[in-house]
Design a protein around this motif. Structure first.
Motif, mmCIF file in Angstrom:
data_model
loop_
_atom_site.group_PDB
_atom_site.id
_atom_site.type_symbol
_atom_site.label_atom_id
_atom_site.label_comp_id
_atom_site.label_asym_id
_atom_site.label_seq_id
_atom_site.Cartn_x
_atom_site.Cartn_y
_atom_site.Cartn_z
ATOM 1 N N THR A 106 43.676 -79.794 -3.268
ATOM 2 C CA THR A 106 42.428 -80.406 -3.551
ATOM 3 C C THR A 106 41.210 -79.911 -2.647
ATOM 4 N N GLY A 107 40.072 -79.803 -3.486
ATOM 5 C CA GLY A 107 38.853 -79.341 -3.055
ATOM 6 C C GLY A 107 38.184 -80.321 -2.511
ATOM 7 N N GLY A 108 38.358 -81.607 -2.842
ATOM 8 C CA GLY A 108 37.874 -82.700 -1.927
ATOM 9 C C GLY A 108 37.984 -83.866 -3.069
ATOM 10 N N GLY A 109 37.294 -83.835 -3.955
ATOM 11 C CA GLY A 109 37.094 -85.118 -4.921
ATOM 12 C C GLY A 109 38.308 -85.762 -5.619
ATOM 13 N N MET A 110 39.079 -84.914 -5.837
ATOM 14 C CA MET A 110 40.825 -85.368 -6.553
ATOM 15 C C MET A 110 41.299 -85.868 -5.298
ATOM 16 N N GLY A 111 41.518 -85.227 -4.364
ATOM 17 C CA GLY A 111 42.187 -85.513 -3.142
ATOM 18 C C GLY A 111 42.052 -87.225 -2.545
ATOM 19 N N LEU A 112 40.519 -87.326 -2.429
ATOM 20 C CA LEU A 112 39.904 -88.516 -1.833
ATOM 21 C C LEU A 112 40.447 -89.566 -2.882
ATOM 22 N N ALA A 113 40.182 -89.251 -4.385
ATOM 23 C CA ALA A 113 40.678 -90.262 -5.195
ATOM 24 C C ALA A 113 42.023 -90.764 -5.025
ATOM 25 N N LEU A 114 42.850 -89.762 -4.967
ATOM 26 C CA LEU A 114 44.553 -89.689 -4.799
ATOM 27 C C LEU A 114 44.743 -90.576 -3.333
ATOM 28 N N ALA A 115 44.026 -90.213 -2.381
ATOM 29 C CA ALA A 115 44.023 -90.871 -1.114
ATOM 30 C C ALA A 115 43.773 -92.502 -1.349
ATOM 31 N N GLU A 116 42.717 -92.665 -2.000
ATOM 32 C CA GLU A 116 42.449 -94.135 -1.911
ATOM 33 C C GLU A 116 43.402 -94.923 -2.953
ATOM 34 N N TYR A 117 43.786 -94.156 -4.172
ATOM 35 C CA TYR A 117 44.577 -94.889 -4.903
ATOM 36 C C TYR A 117 45.917 -94.900 -4.040
ATOM 37 N N CYS A 118 46.476 -94.159 -3.514
ATOM 38 C CA CYS A 118 47.854 -94.216 -2.930
ATOM 39 C C CYS A 118 47.754 -95.220 -1.873
ATOM 40 N N ALA A 119 46.669 -95.288 -1.024
ATOM 41 C CA ALA A 119 46.609 -96.407 0.034
ATOM 42 C C ALA A 119 46.709 -97.714 -0.533
ATOM 43 N N GLU A 120 45.989 -97.806 -1.951
ATOM 44 C CA GLU A 120 45.901 -99.272 -2.462
ATOM 45 C C GLU A 120 47.436 -99.700 -3.037
ATOM 46 N N LEU A 121 48.229 -98.239 -3.467
ATOM 47 C CA LEU A 121 49.481 -98.678 -3.860
ATOM 48 C C LEU A 121 50.796 -98.655 -2.994
ATOM 49 N N GLY A 122 50.330 -98.156 -1.878
ATOM 50 C CA GLY A 122 51.395 -98.000 -0.669
ATOM 51 C C GLY A 122 52.295 -96.701 -0.932
ATOM 52 N N LEU A 123 51.541 -95.671 -1.416
ATOM 53 C CA LEU A 123 52.377 -94.564 -1.586
ATOM 54 C C LEU A 123 52.068 -93.551 -0.779
ATOM 55 N N ASP A 124 53.083 -92.603 -0.406
ATOM 56 C CA ASP A 124 53.372 -91.626 0.442
ATOM 57 C C ASP A 124 52.428 -90.363 -0.051
ATOM 58 N N LEU A 125 51.627 -89.806 0.687
ATOM 59 C CA LEU A 125 50.713 -88.717 -0.255
ATOM 60 C C LEU A 125 50.283 -87.639 1.046
ATOM 61 N N HIS A 126 50.696 -86.295 0.884
ATOM 62 C CA HIS A 126 50.313 -85.343 1.494
ATOM 63 C C HIS A 126 49.329 -84.359 0.763
ATOM 64 N N LEU A 127 48.238 -84.203 1.470
ATOM 65 C CA LEU A 127 46.852 -83.451 0.562
ATOM 66 C C LEU A 127 46.944 -82.048 1.560
ATOM 67 N N VAL A 128 46.562 -81.156 0.606
ATOM 68 C CA VAL A 128 46.177 -79.726 1.201
ATOM 69 C C VAL A 128 44.897 -79.446 0.871
ATOM 70 N N PHE A 129 44.221 -78.952 1.659
ATOM 71 C CA PHE A 129 42.731 -78.544 1.435
ATOM 72 C C PHE A 129 42.575 -77.178 1.718
#
Length: 345
Positions: A106-129
């Motif tokens: 992610t460059g930023g926006g996509m990753g932050l949306a995924l991070a917020e959603y995965c936190a809401e759903l309890g999913l394990d997420l690894h992001l690379v910037f």
């Protein structure tokens, strides 16, 4: 087919393997329905998506219709795309979707949306910037519980993609691979584009072009497809940074550019666009010009736009002023703190 490049072997192989899938046109509503059945908690994410404003702005003899996506959850159009990618991953997984372990670049926006959603759903997420991306984004992602990796200096966005591919293999994670995910274009056709079409029809507008800055190109493709049934001659216009144009032959560079968009380097073309790039009008906007457009658009309309959204407005305004008529421009987000600091500087 993409040829593997030294240092970028896994991502070029992944793009090549998924090239044919990238050109398909799935039905998002069917994928979403299956995902909601398998993980009903996804319904909570729907509440903050869509219904974003469509704002007309005068441009000489014409008008620009700004689709202002900053009112989505997380403040970006990428929230819609992140939701589509999650639905696709949930619908396709073989085991319990609550146990999904995801990785994405992610460059930023996509990753932050995924991070917020995965936190809401309890999913394990690894992001690379990518190296040089906004530190505020890294910190926000970590605060939401995501693992964060920053790619090697000088490797550009392609380096972040390669690092994500390596993490997917090493950690046995599901790689979302947004550049090869036609589900995003399908979602933008059925949702974002459909909203725009209804708004234009209600206003009696007849668009001649759709302008969007392109990361993967999914937004531009989806919106264009949604408008074509009513306005078959509408022209897709893709905006890229002058520092990293579409199909850029040069190696990736750390040059500053408008966020959320750009060529990948080494002549690699965005897979989602390849099937349609013969009919797309490609434009480039230098970063300083996109920053000036941010401040000018705010002066004219009081709307806050990111650098890529302001660049889309700039190109759309030029088209509308020169040709007359109506032109749609997608304003992806309100802009990061770092972009506004650059704009004010």
């Amino acid at each position: 087919m993409t040829t593997p490049l030294a240092g970028y072997e896994l991502i070029t192989e992944a793009i090549a393997v998924n090239a044919e899938k990238s050109l398909s046109q799935p039905h998002f509503s069917s994928i979403e329905a299956r995902a909601l059945t398998r993980l009903p908690e996804l319904r909570r994410l729907q509440l903050g998506l869509g219904g974003t404003p469509l704002v007309p702005v005068a441009a000489g003899r014409g008008r620009v219709w700004l689709k202002v996506e900053g009112t989505n959850t997380t403040g970006t159009v990428k929230a819609r795309t992140a939701y589509a990618l999650l639905c696709n991953a949930v619908a396709a997984c073989e085991g319990d979707p609550a146990g999904l372990r995801l990785v994405e670049y992610t460059g930023g926006g996509m990753g932050l949306a995924l991070a917020e959603y995965c936190a809401e759903l309890g999913l394990d997420l690894h992001l690379v910037f990518p190296h040089g991306s906004a530190v505020s984004g890294h910190e926000r992602a970590r605060s939401l519980g995501a693992d964060v990796t920053v790619a090697a200096p000088g490797s550009g966005f392609l380096g972040a993609m390669e690092a994500a591919a390596r993490i997917a293999e090493a950690e046995d994670r599901t790689f979302l691979l947004q550049h090869c995910a036609p589900v995003a274009a399908a979602m933008h056709e059925e949702r974002t584009g459909a909203e725009i079409a209804r708004g234009l029809a209600a206003a009696g507008a007849a668009p001649t072009a759709v302008v969007a800055a392109c990361g993967t190109g999914g937004t531009l493709l989806g919106v264009t497809r949604a408008l074509r049934p009513a306005w078959p001659d509408v022209k897709p216009v893709a905006v890229f940074p002058a520092e990293a144009p579409y199909g850029d032959e040069a190696p990736p560079t750390p040059a500053k550019r408008m966020g959320g968009t750009g060529g990948l380097g080494y002549g690699i073309r965005q897979p989602l666009l390849i099937g349609d790039d013969h009919e797309i009008d490609f434009r480039v906007v230098p970063y300083p010009q996109s920053l000036a457009a941010m401040t000018e658009l705010r002066r004219q309309t009081d709307l806050a736009a990111c650098s890529s959204g302001a660049a889309a407005w700039l190109v759309a305004a030029e088209l509308a002023a020169r040709r007359g008529g109506d032109v749609v421009a997608v304003v992806a987000a309100r802009g990061t703190v770092e972009e506004w600091d650059d704009a004010h500087a």
